[in-house]
Design an enzyme around this catalytic site. Structure first.
Site, mmCIF file in Angstrom:
data_model
loop_
_atom_site.group_PDB
_atom_site.id
_atom_site.type_symbol
_atom_site.label_atom_id
_atom_site.label_comp_id
_atom_site.label_asym_id
_atom_site.label_seq_id
_atom_site.Cartn_x
_atom_site.Cartn_y
_atom_site.Cartn_z
ATOM 1 N N HIS A 50 -1.091 -1.188 -4.401
ATOM 2 C CA HIS A 50 -2.378 -0.870 -3.786
ATOM 3 C C HIS A 50 -2.439 0.629 -3.505
ATOM 4 O O HIS A 50 -1.568 1.196 -2.848
ATOM 5 C CB HIS A 50 -2.522 -1.672 -2.491
ATOM 6 C CG HIS A 50 -3.854 -1.546 -1.838
ATOM 7 N ND1 HIS A 50 -4.964 -2.276 -2.230
ATOM 8 C CD2 HIS A 50 -4.270 -0.766 -0.810
ATOM 9 C CE1 HIS A 50 -5.990 -1.956 -1.469
ATOM 10 N NE2 HIS A 50 -5.603 -1.040 -0.592
ATOM 11 N N SER A 52 0.848 -1.196 0.000
ATOM 12 C CA SER A 52 0.000 0.000 0.000
ATOM 13 C C SER A 52 0.880 1.241 0.000
ATOM 14 O O SER A 52 1.703 1.441 0.900
ATOM 15 C CB SER A 52 -0.897 0.007 1.228
ATOM 16 O OG SER A 52 -1.451 1.300 1.371
ATOM 17 N N HIS A 85 -8.267 1.160 -4.453
ATOM 18 C CA HIS A 85 -9.253 0.895 -3.392
ATOM 19 C C HIS A 85 -9.969 2.209 -3.070
ATOM 20 O O HIS A 85 -9.383 3.102 -2.450
ATOM 21 C CB HIS A 85 -8.477 0.344 -2.182
ATOM 22 C CG HIS A 85 -9.293 0.082 -0.968
ATOM 23 N ND1 HIS A 85 -8.732 -0.167 0.277
ATOM 24 C CD2 HIS A 85 -10.652 0.011 -0.770
ATOM 25 C CE1 HIS A 85 -9.686 -0.362 1.167
ATOM 26 N NE2 HIS A 85 -10.866 -0.249 0.565
ATOM 27 N N ASP A 128 -6.793 -6.655 3.747
ATOM 28 C CA ASP A 128 -6.207 -5.306 3.866
ATOM 29 C C ASP A 128 -6.326 -4.787 5.301
ATOM 30 O O ASP A 128 -7.433 -4.611 5.812
ATOM 31 C CB ASP A 128 -6.956 -4.382 2.887
ATOM 32 C CG ASP A 128 -6.383 -2.974 2.825
ATOM 33 O OD1 ASP A 128 -5.354 -2.706 3.467
ATOM 34 O OD2 ASP A 128 -6.986 -2.148 2.109
ATOM 35 N N MET A 139 -11.773 -6.061 4.692
ATOM 36 C CA MET A 139 -11.040 -5.126 5.559
ATOM 37 C C MET A 139 -10.796 -5.798 6.909
ATOM 38 O O MET A 139 -11.742 -6.233 7.577
ATOM 39 C CB MET A 139 -11.842 -3.847 5.776
ATOM 40 C CG MET A 139 -11.919 -2.916 4.576
ATOM 41 S SD MET A 139 -10.348 -2.465 3.820
ATOM 42 C CE MET A 139 -9.451 -1.746 5.191
ATOM 43 N N MET A 142 -9.163 8.138 -0.428
ATOM 44 C CA MET A 142 -10.063 8.501 0.691
ATOM 45 C C MET A 142 -10.554 9.936 0.500
ATOM 46 O O MET A 142 -9.786 10.801 0.077
ATOM 47 C CB MET A 142 -9.315 8.399 2.017
ATOM 48 C CG MET A 142 -8.649 7.048 2.239
ATOM 49 S SD MET A 142 -7.928 6.932 3.884
ATOM 50 C CE MET A 142 -7.030 5.387 3.758
ATOM 51 N N ASP A 196 -4.802 3.699 -2.016
ATOM 52 C CA ASP A 196 -5.947 3.998 -1.152
ATOM 53 C C ASP A 196 -6.478 5.400 -1.423
ATOM 54 O O ASP A 196 -5.793 6.387 -1.164
ATOM 55 C CB ASP A 196 -5.522 3.872 0.313
ATOM 56 C CG ASP A 196 -5.232 2.428 0.684
ATOM 57 O OD1 ASP A 196 -6.159 1.608 0.581
ATOM 58 O OD2 ASP A 196 -4.081 2.122 1.048
ATOM 59 N N MET A 200 -12.317 4.450 -1.106
ATOM 60 C CA MET A 200 -13.029 4.634 0.170
ATOM 61 C C MET A 200 -13.671 6.014 0.095
ATOM 62 O O MET A 200 -13.244 6.966 0.760
ATOM 63 C CB MET A 200 -12.040 4.524 1.335
ATOM 64 C CG MET A 200 -11.601 3.089 1.599
ATOM 65 S SD MET A 200 -10.050 2.986 2.522
ATOM 66 C CE MET A 200 -8.895 3.130 1.173
HETATM 67 C C1 DX5 Z 1 -6.681 1.396 5.302
HETATM 68 C C2 DX5 Z 1 -6.184 1.097 3.915
HETATM 69 C C3 DX5 Z 1 -5.021 0.198 3.871
HETATM 70 C C4 DX5 Z 1 -3.792 0.689 4.590
HETATM 71 C C5 DX5 Z 1 -3.174 -0.521 5.209
HETATM 72 O O1 DX5 Z 1 -7.869 2.061 5.222
HETATM 73 O O2 DX5 Z 1 -7.215 0.519 3.139
HETATM 74 O O3 DX5 Z 1 -4.706 -0.195 2.545
HETATM 75 O O4 DX5 Z 1 -2.848 1.330 3.778
HETATM 76 O O5 DX5 Z 1 -2.181 -0.124 6.051
HETATM 77 P P1 DX5 Z 1 -1.436 -1.124 7.030
HETATM 78 O O6 DX5 Z 1 -0.864 -2.223 6.182
HETATM 79 O O7 DX5 Z 1 -0.385 -0.261 7.645
HETATM 80 O O8 DX5 Z 1 -2.462 -1.633 8.011
HETATM 81 ZN ZN ZN Z 2 -6.599 -0.302 1.133
#
Ligand code: DX5
Ligand code: ZN
Length: 220
Positions: free
Chosen positions: A34, A9, A67, A177, A138, A38, A36, A69
């Site tokens: 990956h 990620s 991903h 994840d 998740m 947000m 993220d 969110m």
């Molecule tokens: C959290 C994200 C993850 C995050 C994981 O909302 O979807 O992808 O980057 O981070 P770690 O591996 O540090 O838990």
């Molecule tokens: Zn993620």
């Protein structure tokens, strides 16, 4: 046959040196990147959008696993596809019309994924299994890197594997994840996961490149 993959990620990468970090991840053996996204509404954090992903695409040789969110993801599917997403995952909780949203992704002939928050039961996916390529479970509440893995996830993975078997849908990839580290990746692989997202579990180690190759060895 499904191939197990590490998907680092970028959330834990150095954003002033993204290209350098991406090269390092590639050399370590990452099979997906990956990303993220947000929006500060669906989750209490804001990260990046299609413009940044387009730039990442220019310097990355491995497929982008995006991903989302965000609320109202349907408004932005085309933008993320145009930015270079090969896997595009939306949250089941983010849209009332998940089936339509998945169809929207599929019109672009890329992989369509659905993510479930820790409290969301897997059976809400039972009637759209024909339409999806990936299920992202998740194992933390989404929003931040560096949180602890929620142990009840193992029960959910067991239920999910059974549901896929019972519905002849074992081709669907299971992605996990949140809180994934060298220490728990083997147990998760044995629990039937195919794609392993890890941010802090890679970037916060002394030698991130070595950590990826050590993780790959645990998947055998
Ligand atoms: C959290 C994200 C993850 C995050 C994981 O909302 O979807 O992808 O980057 O981070 P770690 O591996 O540090 O838990
Ligand atoms: Zn993620």
């Amino acid at each position: 046959m499904k191939i197990k993959k590490i998907a680092p990620s970028l959330l834990s990468a150095d954003f002033s040196n993204l290209e350098r970090d991406i090269k390092m991840l590639e050399e370590g053996g990452a099979r997906l990147l990956h990303i993220d996204v947000m929006d500060g509404h669906f989750v209490p954090n804001i990260t990046m959008g299609p413009i940044v992903i387009k730039s990442i695409k220019r310097v990355s040789n491995i497929p982008l696993d995006v991903h989302l969110m965000i609320e109202n993801p349907g408004l932005y599917i085309d933008d993320f596809v145009n930015a270079g997403a090969e896997y595009l995952t939306v949250h089941a909780e983010s849209d009332k019309h998940l089936h339509r949203l998945i169809q929207q992704i599929k019109t672009h002939h890329i992989k369509a994924g659905v993510s479930l928050n820790p409290h969301t039961p897997i059976n809400i996916l039972e009637n759209i299994l024909e339409d999806i390529d990936l299920i992202l479970i998740m194992s933390v509440n989404p929003g931040f890197g560096g949180q602890s893995f929620i142990p009840q996830t193992f029960k959910k993975l067991k239920q999910l594997n059974k549901m896929l078997r019972d519905n002849n849908a074992e081709h669907i990839e299971i992605e996990i994840d949140g809180g994934i580290k060298l220490e728990n990746i083997k147990e998760l692989s044995d629990a039937g996961c195919d794609i392993f997202v890890s941010g802090s579990g890679i970037f916060n180690t002394e030698n991130p490149k070595l950590t990826i190759s050590e993780m790959i060895k645990k998947l055998k």
